[in-house]
Design a protein around this motif. Structure first.
Motif, PDB file in Angstrom:
ATOM      1  N   ARG A   1       0.847  -1.191   0.000  1.00  0.00           N
ATOM      2  CA  ARG A   1       0.000   0.000   0.000  1.00  0.00           C
ATOM      3  C   ARG A   1       0.882   1.240   0.000  1.00  0.00           C
ATOM      4  N   ILE A   2       0.710   2.092  -0.994  1.00  0.00           N
ATOM      5  CA  ILE A   2       1.493   3.314  -1.098  1.00  0.00           C
ATOM      6  C   ILE A   2       0.703   4.454  -0.462  1.00  0.00           C
ATOM      7  N   THR A   3       1.295   5.103   0.541  1.00  0.00           N
ATOM      8  CA  THR A   3       0.606   6.157   1.269  1.00  0.00           C
ATOM      9  C   THR A   3       0.659   7.474   0.493  1.00  0.00           C
ATOM     10  N   VAL A   4      -0.165   8.420   0.945  1.00  0.00           N
ATOM     11  CA  VAL A   4      -0.180   9.746   0.331  1.00  0.00           C
ATOM     12  C   VAL A   4       1.185  10.416   0.466  1.00  0.00           C
ATOM     13  N   ILE A   5       1.811  10.261   1.635  1.00  0.00           N
ATOM     14  CA  ILE A   5       3.132  10.860   1.852  1.00  0.00           C
ATOM     15  C   ILE A   5       4.151  10.273   0.885  1.00  0.00           C
ATOM     16  N   GLN A   6       4.078   8.947   0.669  1.00  0.00           N
ATOM     17  CA  GLN A   6       4.998   8.325  -0.280  1.00  0.00           C
ATOM     18  C   GLN A   6       4.785   8.845  -1.692  1.00  0.00           C
ATOM     19  N   TRP A   7       3.521   8.977  -2.116  1.00  0.00           N
ATOM     20  CA  TRP A   7       3.241   9.507  -3.455  1.00  0.00           C
ATOM     21  C   TRP A   7       3.776  10.920  -3.595  1.00  0.00           C
ATOM     22  N   LEU A   8       3.629  11.717  -2.532  1.00  0.00           N
ATOM     23  CA  LEU A   8       4.169  13.072  -2.565  1.00  0.00           C
ATOM     24  C   LEU A   8       5.685  13.031  -2.704  1.00  0.00           C
ATOM     25  N   GLY A   9       6.327  12.152  -1.936  1.00  0.00           N
ATOM     26  CA  GLY A   9       7.776  12.028  -2.034  1.00  0.00           C
ATOM     27  C   GLY A   9       8.222  11.583  -3.410  1.00  0.00           C
ATOM     28  N   LEU A  10       7.524  10.620  -3.992  1.00  0.00           N
ATOM     29  CA  LEU A  10       7.870  10.144  -5.327  1.00  0.00           C
ATOM     30  C   LEU A  10       7.702  11.248  -6.370  1.00  0.00           C
ATOM     31  N   ALA A  11       6.622  12.031  -6.227  1.00  0.00           N
ATOM     32  CA  ALA A  11       6.385  13.128  -7.172  1.00  0.00           C
ATOM     33  C   ALA A  11       7.470  14.198  -7.056  1.00  0.00           C
ATOM     34  N   LEU A  12       7.848  14.523  -5.810  1.00  0.00           N
ATOM     35  CA  LEU A  12       8.927  15.496  -5.615  1.00  0.00           C
ATOM     36  C   LEU A  12      10.247  14.978  -6.182  1.00  0.00           C
ATOM     37  N   GLY A  13      10.492  13.686  -5.997  1.00  0.00           N
ATOM     38  CA  GLY A  13      11.712  13.107  -6.546  1.00  0.00           C
ATOM     39  C   GLY A  13      11.770  13.215  -8.055  1.00  0.00           C
ATOM     40  N   LEU A  14      10.650  12.945  -8.712  1.00  0.00           N
ATOM     41  CA  LEU A  14      10.593  13.052 -10.165  1.00  0.00           C
ATOM     42  C   LEU A  14      10.795  14.498 -10.605  1.00  0.00           C
ATOM     43  N   ALA A  15      10.162  15.427  -9.902  1.00  0.00           N
ATOM     44  CA  ALA A  15      10.335  16.846 -10.240  1.00  0.00           C
ATOM     45  C   ALA A  15      11.787  17.271 -10.069  1.00  0.00           C
ATOM     46  N   GLY A  16      12.426  16.765  -9.011  1.00  0.00           N
ATOM     47  CA  GLY A  16      13.830  17.105  -8.795  1.00  0.00           C
ATOM     48  C   GLY A  16      14.732  16.588  -9.891  1.00  0.00           C
ATOM     49  N   ILE A  17      14.462  15.381 -10.392  1.00  0.00           N
ATOM     50  CA  ILE A  17      15.254  14.818 -11.489  1.00  0.00           C
ATOM     51  C   ILE A  17      15.138  15.686 -12.730  1.00  0.00           C
ATOM     52  N   VAL A  18      13.921  16.103 -13.035  1.00  0.00           N
ATOM     53  CA  VAL A  18      13.710  16.947 -14.216  1.00  0.00           C
ATOM     54  C   VAL A  18      14.490  18.248 -14.094  1.00  0.00           C
ATOM     55  N   MET A  19      14.503  18.832 -12.879  1.00  0.00           N
ATOM     56  CA  MET A  19      15.234  20.080 -12.674  1.00  0.00           C
ATOM     57  C   MET A  19      16.741  19.876 -12.798  1.00  0.00           C
TER      58      MET A  19
END
Length: 304
Positions: free
Chosen positions: A127-145
């Motif tokens: 089960r992926i929590t909301v906090i984990q999804w937020l962390g994953l999204a931030l990680g992806l945004a950081g890679i793009v930057m």
């Protein structure tokens, strides 16, 4: 040394494992950049794996490690080796060999944590929590930057390389994602050292076949190539892979996968140091965002 001192030392060693893994794993793209001018990708990887096996097999006997208990488990381990080693490394090396910029290759493979988290639910019941999804999204945004400065939005996407290079890196992305999930699902009883030997054996067979069918198998044995090969064998194929296997056994697949978000920023730092590739402020900000994302993803799993 007291029991409490031992406990603190063990805790410190366990905490350092993800940091050490990221530092070692991030050198893979650097090694490819150094070595590929001197050898074709499948040939390069085949030689690397053969040398790795020459070191690992005696180590299994020396340490008295047991082999996988059944042929069924050995088969599962071999499949995971084809995915984690042959598909991932073969795809990355071949894509860079065909002309894809290392930064773009790192960006595409950097999608692995998000893809793993998406598939971990239906395939592993995680089960992926909301906090984990937020962390994953931030990680992806950081890679793009971090890597965005390497890409020209106004340029043709395939300028300098073709669809074959793109397909190769996408195969690498699928390989490392499915390999992480497959190993967590089917290889939980894998002996760490001997299991890694089985994985490299299966991967070397496939890569050797690829070299035999599609390459001329010529190698320029320059000092640069020999040093690069030595680093990739000792540090990447042995130390980093054993760390990865241990981390997969210790944590859920989605949490382990979040570590891969740190690889592109660390690789960018290494490229700046070795090749004087400048990092703009947006890249530095992206690194910070990526680290925050990884922390959120890890804590979200730990608090469940």
């Amino acid at each position: 040394m007291t029991t409490s001192s031992h406990s603190r030392l063990d805790a410190a060693l366990l905490a350092s494992m993800p940091v050490l893994f990221v530092a070692l794993w991030s050198t893979g793209f650097i090694g490819a950049k150094f070595g590929l001018p001197h050898a074709e990708p499948f040939t390069f990887l085949f030689v690397r794996f053969v040398l790795t096996l020459a070191l690992l097999i005696p180590l299994v006997k020396l340490m008295g490690s047991s082999w996988p208990a059944s042929w069924k488990l050995r088969g599962h381990i071999a499949v995971s080796g084809l995915l984690v080693h042959a598909a991932y490394l073969g795809g990355v090396f071949y894509g860079i060999y065909l002309g894809m910029p290392a930064g773009l290759a790192a960006l595409l493979v950097g999608l692995q944590p998000l893809l793993t988290a998406t598939l971990a639910g239906p395939l592993l019941g995680e089960r992926i929590t909301v906090i984990q999804w937020l962390g994953l999204a931030l990680g992806l945004a950081g890679i793009v930057m971090v890597l965005g400065s390497k890409l020209d939005p106004g340029a043709d996407l395939f300028q300098g390389f073709g669809l074959g290079a793109l397909a190769s890196v996408l195969v690498a992305l699928a390989g490392i994602t499915l390999g992480t999930l497959y190993q967590k699902r089917f290889c939980t009883g894998m002996p760490l050292l001997s299991g890694t030997v089985v994985q490299y054996l299966s991967a070397s067979v496939l890569l050797g076949l690829g070299a035999l069918l599609f390459e001329e198998r010529h190698i320029e044995w320059t000092l640069t190539f020999v040093l690069t090969l030595g680093w990739l064998v000792l540090v990447l194929s042995i130390a980093a892979i054993l760390l990865l296997m241990a981390l997969i056994r210790r944590g859920e697949a989605s949490r382990v996968a979040s570590l891969f978000y740190l690889v592109p920023p660390v690789t960018a730092l290494q490229a700046w140091w070795l090749f004087d590739e400048r990092l703009p402020l947006t890249a530095l900000a992206g690194m910070a965002i990526t680290i925050v994302g990884v922390v959120l993803a890890a804590r979200g799993q730990a608090r469940r």
